[in-house]
Design a protein around this motif. Structure first.
Motif, PDB file in Angstrom:
ATOM      1  N   LEU A  92       0.847  -1.187   0.000  1.00  0.00           N
ATOM      2  CA  LEU A  92       0.000   0.000   0.000  1.00  0.00           C
ATOM      3  C   LEU A  92       0.883   1.237   0.000  1.00  0.00           C
ATOM      4  N   THR A  99      -5.512   7.167   4.222  1.00  0.00           N
ATOM      5  CA  THR A  99      -5.832   5.749   4.320  1.00  0.00           C
ATOM      6  C   THR A  99      -7.135   5.553   5.079  1.00  0.00           C
ATOM      7  N   GLU A 103      -8.675  -0.051   5.223  1.00  0.00           N
ATOM      8  CA  GLU A 103      -7.357  -0.361   4.664  1.00  0.00           C
ATOM      9  C   GLU A 103      -6.344  -0.617   5.771  1.00  0.00           C
ATOM     10  N   ARG A 106      -7.259  -4.120   7.325  1.00  0.00           N
ATOM     11  CA  ARG A 106      -6.997  -5.261   6.456  1.00  0.00           C
ATOM     12  C   ARG A 106      -5.497  -5.485   6.264  1.00  0.00           C
ATOM     13  N   LEU A 107      -4.746  -4.403   6.058  1.00  0.00           N
ATOM     14  CA  LEU A 107      -3.308  -4.572   5.855  1.00  0.00           C
ATOM     15  C   LEU A 107      -2.639  -5.077   7.131  1.00  0.00           C
TER      16      LEU A 107
END
Length: 271
Positions: A92, A99, A103, A106-107
């Protein structure tokens, strides 16, 4: 492996299998195929494991690291002694303020908390020696721009593995740990949306062979290695291997006067 490639180097000892967390694409896929070529029963974990092409010699198992229920229930019965490879990753490039909450969550689950929780289950089941091979990134110590979340999670991964070493040795004196920090790999799906020259980046298959050869030669309990791409004219993308940890680079632009508080911004190519 191409017909002209040298035969895979046999692995020493009595390891029977390899469990590849994130073995469906890119470097993970290359590491899984190289494990199979070395005669290991190779279990491939991933969200798209069921659709892995050319499944001969591979055992695909569905695992979604972003789904806590999947992390809790995916089977962990792997023939032992085993290599366990932590390879799952995504990239990313975005300023943290831009962000989304989703995001970030999940990352974090994909790069860190999901693999840690699944690794906890795998290690709890292991009665025989385990050789943990962790693929972190040179981004864990390099200066980057608009990659704070990605780099922070990769640094957390590397630090976690270093500090896991005493626990693994206490669990079994023959346990081994290899921490690999690779640079830029020619995996377009990993760098979605970025205009990069993949001809100057490292081939995943070549890096996978290097990683397995390092594992085959490792005798010490812990080894950390950097695999960076050459930038020398005519050798762009050639892997360059060095051993040991690297100190984090300063956040200022190289050459900037840190005492003056300058934080000039220049594009930095991703590794």
């Amino acid at each position: 492996m191409s017909p002209s490639s040298p035969p895979a180097r046999p692995l020493p000892g009595h390891y029977r299998s390899a469990a590849v967390i994130g073995g469906t694409h890119g470097l993970g896929r290359a590491l899984a195929l190289a494990a199979r070529d070395r005669g290991l029963r190779t279990v491939v974990y991933g969200r798209s494991a069921a659709s892995v092409p050319d499944p001969d010699g591979l055992l695909p198992r569905s695992l979604d690291l972003c789904d806590p229920q999947s992390v809790r229930t995916a089977p962990v019965d792997v023939p032992s002694p085993a290599y366990v490879l932590w390879v799952a990753g995504a990239f990313l490039k975005k300023a943290l303020a831009e962000t989304t909450e989703d995001e970030v969550e999940r990352l974090t689950r994909l790069l860190f908390s999901g693999p840690v929780l699944f690794l906890r289950r795998l290690l709890a089941e292991a009665e025989d020696p385990v050789h943990l091979i962790t693929i972190a990134s040179s981004s864990s110590w390099k200066r980057r721009e608009r990659e704070s979340l990605y780099c922070g999670l990769k640094a957390a991964q590397a630090t976690f593995v270093r500090n896991l070493v005493p626990e693994l040795l206490a669990a079994h004196p023959e346990n081994r740990i290899t921490l690999v920090n690779p640079g830029g790999l020619a995996v377009p799906d990993f760098h979605t949306g970025l205009a990069l020259d993949f001809g100057t980046m490292m081939d995943p298959g070549e890096v996978a062979e290097i990683v397995w050869n390092i594992a085959a030669d490792q005798r010490r309990a812990f080894t950390e290695v950097q695999i960076l791409r050459s930038r020398a004219p005519g050798s762009e993308g050639t892997p360059e291997v060095s051993y040991g940890a690297r100190a984090p680079q300063a956040p200022e632009e190289p050459g900037a006067d840190a005492t003056a508080g300058e934080t000039a911004s220049t594009p930095i190519r991703h590794h």
